[in-house]
Motif scaffolding. Structure first.
Motif, mmCIF file in Angstrom:
data_model
loop_
_atom_site.group_PDB
_atom_site.id
_atom_site.type_symbol
_atom_site.label_atom_id
_atom_site.label_comp_id
_atom_site.label_asym_id
_atom_site.label_seq_id
_atom_site.Cartn_x
_atom_site.Cartn_y
_atom_site.Cartn_z
ATOM 1 N N TRP A 132 0.986 -1.452 0.024
ATOM 2 C CA TRP A 132 0.122 -0.092 -0.009
ATOM 3 C C TRP A 132 0.886 1.150 0.198
ATOM 4 O O TRP A 132 1.724 1.380 0.888
ATOM 5 C CB TRP A 132 -0.984 0.003 1.326
ATOM 6 C CG TRP A 132 -1.804 1.176 1.290
ATOM 7 C CD1 TRP A 132 -2.279 2.283 0.282
ATOM 8 C CD2 TRP A 132 -2.267 1.755 2.639
ATOM 9 N NE1 TRP A 132 -3.030 3.135 0.869
ATOM 10 C CE2 TRP A 132 -3.127 2.802 2.232
ATOM 11 C CE3 TRP A 132 -2.338 1.263 3.824
ATOM 12 C CZ2 TRP A 132 -3.826 3.691 3.193
ATOM 13 C CZ3 TRP A 132 -3.130 2.009 4.947
ATOM 14 C CH2 TRP A 132 -3.739 3.087 4.508
ATOM 15 N N HIS A 133 0.710 1.876 -1.132
ATOM 16 C CA HIS A 133 1.382 3.422 -1.143
ATOM 17 C C HIS A 133 0.327 4.499 -1.129
ATOM 18 O O HIS A 133 -0.688 4.373 -2.040
ATOM 19 C CB HIS A 133 2.350 3.479 -2.171
ATOM 20 C CG HIS A 133 2.982 4.737 -2.522
ATOM 21 N ND1 HIS A 133 3.960 5.157 -1.923
ATOM 22 C CD2 HIS A 133 2.527 5.969 -3.018
ATOM 23 C CE1 HIS A 133 4.232 6.390 -1.996
ATOM 24 N NE2 HIS A 133 3.375 6.922 -2.855
ATOM 25 N N ASP A 134 0.377 5.170 0.006
ATOM 26 C CA ASP A 134 -0.502 6.427 -0.042
ATOM 27 C C ASP A 134 -0.069 7.699 -0.290
ATOM 28 O O ASP A 134 1.273 7.784 0.110
ATOM 29 C CB ASP A 134 -1.044 6.504 1.619
ATOM 30 C CG ASP A 134 -2.251 7.555 1.445
ATOM 31 O OD1 ASP A 134 -3.524 6.803 1.522
ATOM 32 O OD2 ASP A 134 -1.944 8.314 1.940
ATOM 33 N N ALA A 135 -0.756 8.430 -0.825
ATOM 34 C CA ALA A 135 -0.199 9.734 -1.399
ATOM 35 C C ALA A 135 0.236 10.576 -0.341
ATOM 36 O O ALA A 135 1.157 11.220 -0.342
ATOM 37 C CB ALA A 135 -1.009 10.298 -2.450
ATOM 38 N N VAL A 136 -0.453 10.545 0.865
ATOM 39 C CA VAL A 136 -0.081 11.217 2.012
ATOM 40 C C VAL A 136 0.814 10.752 3.008
ATOM 41 O O VAL A 136 1.957 11.053 3.434
ATOM 42 C CB VAL A 136 -1.515 11.640 2.876
ATOM 43 C CG1 VAL A 136 -1.036 12.521 4.046
ATOM 44 C CG2 VAL A 136 -2.533 12.714 1.840
ATOM 45 N N LEU A 137 0.343 9.359 3.247
ATOM 46 C CA LEU A 137 1.165 8.474 4.437
ATOM 47 C C LEU A 137 2.296 7.932 3.612
ATOM 48 O O LEU A 137 3.083 7.435 4.512
ATOM 49 C CB LEU A 137 0.189 7.332 4.693
ATOM 50 C CG LEU A 137 -1.148 7.821 5.512
ATOM 51 C CD1 LEU A 137 -1.994 6.583 5.832
ATOM 52 C CD2 LEU A 137 -0.811 8.855 6.529
ATOM 53 N N GLY A 138 2.438 7.740 2.311
ATOM 54 C CA GLY A 138 3.620 7.268 1.726
ATOM 55 C C GLY A 138 3.317 5.725 1.868
ATOM 56 O O GLY A 138 2.112 5.126 1.829
ATOM 57 N N ASP A 139 4.656 4.836 1.950
ATOM 58 C CA ASP A 139 4.487 3.519 1.902
ATOM 59 C C ASP A 139 4.089 3.040 3.163
ATOM 60 O O ASP A 139 4.892 3.065 4.265
ATOM 61 C CB ASP A 139 5.825 2.590 1.299
ATOM 62 C CG ASP A 139 6.218 3.073 -0.051
ATOM 63 O OD1 ASP A 139 5.088 2.863 -0.906
ATOM 64 O OD2 ASP A 139 7.346 3.046 -0.498
ATOM 65 N N VAL A 140 3.073 2.290 3.520
ATOM 66 C CA VAL A 140 2.478 1.786 4.762
ATOM 67 C C VAL A 140 2.989 0.563 4.833
ATOM 68 O O VAL A 140 2.326 -0.426 3.889
ATOM 69 C CB VAL A 140 0.917 2.104 4.898
ATOM 70 C CG1 VAL A 140 0.547 1.523 6.473
ATOM 71 C CG2 VAL A 140 0.740 3.281 4.771
ATOM 72 N N SER A 141 3.587 -0.198 5.753
ATOM 73 C CA SER A 141 4.198 -1.537 6.036
ATOM 74 C C SER A 141 2.759 -2.444 6.049
ATOM 75 O O SER A 141 1.913 -1.992 6.886
ATOM 76 C CB SER A 141 5.001 -1.534 7.162
ATOM 77 O OG SER A 141 5.112 -2.976 7.626
ATOM 78 N N PRO A 142 2.911 -3.679 5.302
ATOM 79 C CA PRO A 142 1.832 -4.602 5.667
ATOM 80 C C PRO A 142 1.738 -5.094 7.331
ATOM 81 O O PRO A 142 0.793 -5.380 7.671
ATOM 82 C CB PRO A 142 2.336 -5.912 4.802
ATOM 83 C CG PRO A 142 3.382 -5.267 3.659
ATOM 84 C CD PRO A 142 3.990 -4.012 4.450
ATOM 85 N N ALA A 143 3.010 -4.773 8.107
ATOM 86 C CA ALA A 143 3.006 -5.293 9.285
ATOM 87 C C ALA A 143 2.052 -4.431 10.057
ATOM 88 O O ALA A 143 1.694 -4.764 11.322
ATOM 89 C CB ALA A 143 4.193 -5.267 9.767
ATOM 90 N N LYS A 144 1.626 -2.947 9.459
ATOM 91 C CA LYS A 144 0.734 -2.282 10.188
ATOM 92 C C LYS A 144 -0.494 -2.268 9.472
ATOM 93 O O LYS A 144 -1.432 -2.152 10.422
ATOM 94 C CB LYS A 144 1.533 -1.008 9.777
ATOM 95 C CG LYS A 144 0.855 0.115 10.539
ATOM 96 C CD LYS A 144 1.590 1.774 10.526
ATOM 97 C CE LYS A 144 1.203 2.463 11.215
ATOM 98 N NZ LYS A 144 1.948 4.261 11.190
#
Length: 860
Positions: free
Chosen positions: A622-634
């Motif tokens: 998951w890459h979010d325009a605001v959050l950036g790359d969000v780890s799958p562990a999260k």
């Protein structure tokens, strides 16, 4: 001289004049059957002039009694057809006579048409009277009975012979008949007043009570004088009196009248329709104790004395009836052994007998007793039994209805599983505690969430999870104070309300709970380790309203989980920001799923025997325009918490199959793709059908897809999950157990499940070259897989040494950074081309080496 012997020599003028004046028609017929005399009355009866009949044959009169073969004496009522065709009823008598030595016959006729018609009408009236279901009584002005119909006999048991001539009041009135009302109505009729109706209790031949509605009127002569008194009696025992009990109960229930008031009204109404009884209704609770519900005519001190008495085989009439579940009659309280400890007060107020009937619920439980007290030693009458039959059913309905409503109210404010106050009730309790909080004092609110509860559900099943929550609730109750309140919000979340407790007090409670939970719980034959994360907020320090206070305790609890679980945290202002971040992350994840912003990366899996590609594992990114790359562990645990994980799993299958189809069309040979699914996916019985549709949509064979599941998915006792796994295996789609060795696996179950692949968890790879324990576990997994004919895949392989060790163990497939990380589709395509080229170069190198060796041998 008799009429048959009279001799007529001649008819003197005086006699002839007398015959003419007679009311009866007189006809004399001679021996030749000719009419010799026909008086004026005969002319009126036959409507024939004497000039038309004298000297003519008597047949003109159409009298069969004048036929030659008729009896000489005749008397009877006949139907006479006259000359003009009209028909009358005539009373005819005939006598023989001798005139001048010649035999004659004298016929006397009287028109009785009016009397006959009157008799017919009376007969019809009798028939109608006997057909009605109402009792009819007709008396003279002295109220002596002159007529009763058959319904009277049926209702009261007296025949008409037994009733006629007797006074009505003596026959059917009794001690509870309203004689004054009847007498008043009769006096009004005698004075010329209108008819009237009354309802009163009367008695039959055997002394049994009957409630009747009596309509009383008078028959008058032409001068208006009363000649007879008429009474029409309708039995209203069933239709009105007993139905009034039903209407009373139903209307009271509809108006939400308290059960004690309903019981009181019922008793009062029963005492109105059965004036010789005193009524009582007792409730029997689940512990077998009686509690007065209704008994308005009993002394209050006596009713209070009954409250809390335990039912038993010798506890008066009611306690004994409730104990045995059968009616109990004590005809004399003074001598009945069951009444000796309880008789004093009833006898003081004139109650001498008691008949009690148990009231039972639909499941057979005795929930109440309905009792009649009598003022004389006696047994109940049939009327009393009919009342009790009605009241027992009505009482059961009313009490069960109230119990059901109480249970509904309880369920509305209590958790079904644990019996603790639920969210709605907790809000009320918190409000009450805050309102009662003295100035300068505090109210602490502790949120408790079970650590790793999902693993228990997934591994041991939901039944075990429910049992864990029940035992947890019991343990928590044991470690809070008597003024503290425990509730369940839902799932594995509990709330502890701590009135008049400051931060230090709340922390001591939380620490005590953490220590108490250190001892494992027993779930069947298993000892289950237990811990919980606790968050605490304080009124009024942190918030003054309930919603904010609960949100803050929840945020503190989440921070306790972040801190490693099995601990507690007190709310701080900084936590608000973290909680807001978490909510924002959830909202962003929902949006990403809805807008297709997630993607899959693919990590290759390599066969140990020859280095060829075994397949790829699809991993969500998951890459979010605001959050950036969000780890799958999260975001994967977050998706599980907020119910999005099933959507992500199905999306991953669709996207992986689409990508596989694209690769195959491009000529890339990737044998299969592995996709991780949550245990929640396997509880959906439609999963196999959905997989079949997805494979068909992309024209892929079933063996192109491998589904990775955790041990919990197949270790749980969910029949639906097992059926789903079997359906998937029958479809031809492979099943792989991910992270094998980290859960609660049962090898006996594993052997009977449709599993094709085992994956050694990456946690064992790190020290496999030097940790004997890690090597032993990896060896065991490989041996289990080999023994069960399964492919064994090792994850997290990062070094050549790890690869060699696994190859020596016989591990079939490895994946990890040694070969490649998870790659985007385009990057994987490039890697695959390079890997194939490298494999080809290695193969050529091996051929060159082999050819060189062969050349050396030949030259030698």
């Amino acid at each position: 001289m008799s009429a048959s012997d009279c001799v007529v020599t001649e008819i003197p003028d005086v006699l002839r004049a007398a015959l003419e004046c007679a009311d009866d028609g007189i006809v004399i017929v001679d021996a030749a059957h000719r009419i010799t005399h026909f008086n004026g009355a005969a002319e009126r009866i036959w409507k024939l002039a004497r000039s038309e009949v004298l000297g003519r044959d008597a047949g003109i009169l159409a009298l069969k009694c004048l036929h030659a073969d008729a009896a000489p004496d005749f008397r009877g009522e006949i139907s006479l057809v006259r000359r003009d065709g009209s028909r009358i009823k005539a009373l005819v008598s005939m006598s023989p006579a001798t005139v001048g030595g010649t035999a004659h016959r004298i016929v006397f006729a009287r028109d009785v048409t009016a009397d006959a018609e009157r008799r017919v009408r009376i007969g019809l009236l009798h028939a109608v009277s006997d057909q009605t279901n109402r009792a009819v009584i007709i008396t003279d002005v002295e109220q002596n009975i002159v007529y009763v119909n058959s319904s009277f006999t049926t209702l009261f048991g007296y025949s008409s012979d037994q009733a006629e001539g007797r006074r009505a009041g003596e026959l059917i009135a009794g001690c509870h008949t309203d004689r004054n009302a009847v007498a008043k109505l009769v006096r009004r009729l005698m004075a010329g007043g209108p008819r009237g109706e009354i309802e009163t209790l009367v008695y039959n031949k055997h002394g049994e009570e009957i409630w009747v509605s009596a309509r009383i009127d008078a028959f008058r002569d032409k001068k208006g004088r009363v000649r007879h008194i008429f009474a029409l009696l309708e039995d209203i025992t069933e239709t009105k009196q007993l139905r009034s009990l039903q209407q009373l109960i139903m209307s009271a229930l509809a108006d939400e009248v308290p059960i004690t008031d309903i019981a009181d009204r019922l008793c009062r109404r029963v005492e109105e329709i059965a004036p010789d009884v005193v009524c009582s209704l007792l409730h029997v609770d689940a512990a077998g104790l009686v509690h007065p519900l209704g008994g308005p005519s009993l002394p209050e001190d006596y009713s209070r004395a009954l409250d809390g008495i335990a039912i038993g085989p010798d506890v008066g009439s009611c306690g004994t009836a409730a104990f045995y579940g059968e009616p109990v009659l004590a005809e004399d309280l003074d001598t009945d052994p069951r009444w000796q400890p309880y008789k004093t007060r009833p006898l003081e107020v004139g109650l001498r007998a008691c008949w009690s009937t148990p009231i039972k619920a639909k499941d057979g439980r005795v929930i109440a007793t309905f009792a009649f007290y009598f003022r004389e030693p006696r047994a109940p009458s049939n009327w009393h039994r009919r009342i009790v039959d009605a009241c027992v059913d009505l009482g059961a309905f009313a009490i069960e209805r109230k119990e059901a409503r109480a249970e509904i109210a309880r369920l509305a404010y209590h958790d079904i599983l644990t019996g603790l106050p639920n969210r709605a009730q907790l809000r009320h309790l918190i409000t009450t505690a805050i309102d009662a909080c003295p100035t300068g004092s505090h109210v602490a609110l502790a949120f408790l969430d079970v650590d790793h509860f999902k693993d228990v559900n997934d591994t041991l099943g939901h039944a075990a999870g429910d049992e864990l929550l029940i035992q947890l609730a019991q343990r928590l109750r044991e470690h809070i104070g008597p003024e503290d309140m425990l509730g369940r919000l839902g799932g594995d979340e509990f709330v502890i309300l701590l009135p008049k407790r400051n931060a230090q007090d709340a922390e001591r409670v939380a620490s005590g709970i953490t220590e108490a939970l250190a001892a494992p719980l027993r779930l069947g034959s298993k000892l289950m380790p237990m811990s919980a994360s606790i968050g605490i907020s304080l009124y009024p320090d942190h918030a003054t309203d309930i919603d904010t206070l609960m949100q803050q305790a929840d945020a503190a609890m989440y921070m306790a989980k972040q801190a490693g679980r099995s601990t507690h945290r007190i709310f701080s202002v900084e936590m608000n920001g973290l909680a807001e971040q978490r909510l924002a992350l959830i909202a962003a994840l929902r949006k990403a799923i809805a807008e297709g912003a997630l993607s899959l990366s693919y990590q290759p899996q390599i066969r140990s025997c020859d280095g060829a590609i075994h397949g790829v594992e699809a991993l969500a990114r998951w890459h979010d325009a605001v959050l950036g790359d969000v780890s799958p562990a999260k975001f994967i645990p977050l998706a599980e918490e907020c119910g999005l994980i099933e959507q992500i799993g199905l999306w991953s299958v669709r996207e992986a199959c689409r990508q596989m189809a694209s690769w195959r069309r491009a000529g890339l040979n990737i044998p299969s793709v592995s996709v991780n699914l949550s245990p929640i996916n396997f509880r959906n019985v439609t999963l196999a059908a959905r997989l079949k549709d997805i494979l068909a949509e992309h024209d892929l064979p079933p063996d192109a897809l491998m589904l990775e599941i955790t041990e919990g998915a197949f270790m749980q006792d969910s029949v639906a999950a097992l059926e789903t796994m079997n359906a998937i295996r029958e479809l031809g789609v492979g099943l792989s157990v991910d992270d094998f060795g980290t859960g609660y696996s049962s090898l006996s179950r594993l052997a009977h499940l449709p599993i094709r692949e085992l994956k050694i968890d990456r946690s064992f790879m790190r020290d496999i070259e030097k940790d004997v324990g890690a090597l032993a576990i990896a060896t065991a997994v490989v041996r289990v897989g080999q023994g069960l004919g399964m492919t064994v895949v090792a994850e997290g392989v990062e070094t050549e040494g790890q690869r060699r060790t696994l190859a020596e163990l016989g591990c079939d497939v490895v994946q990890g950074f040694l070969y490649a990380p998870a790659l985007a589709p385009v990057a994987l395509e490039r890697w695959l081309i390079e890997h194939c080229a490298e494999q080809a170069r290695a193969m050529l190198g091996r051929f060159d080496v082999a050819a060189g060796r062969e050349a050396v041998k030949r030259s030698a």
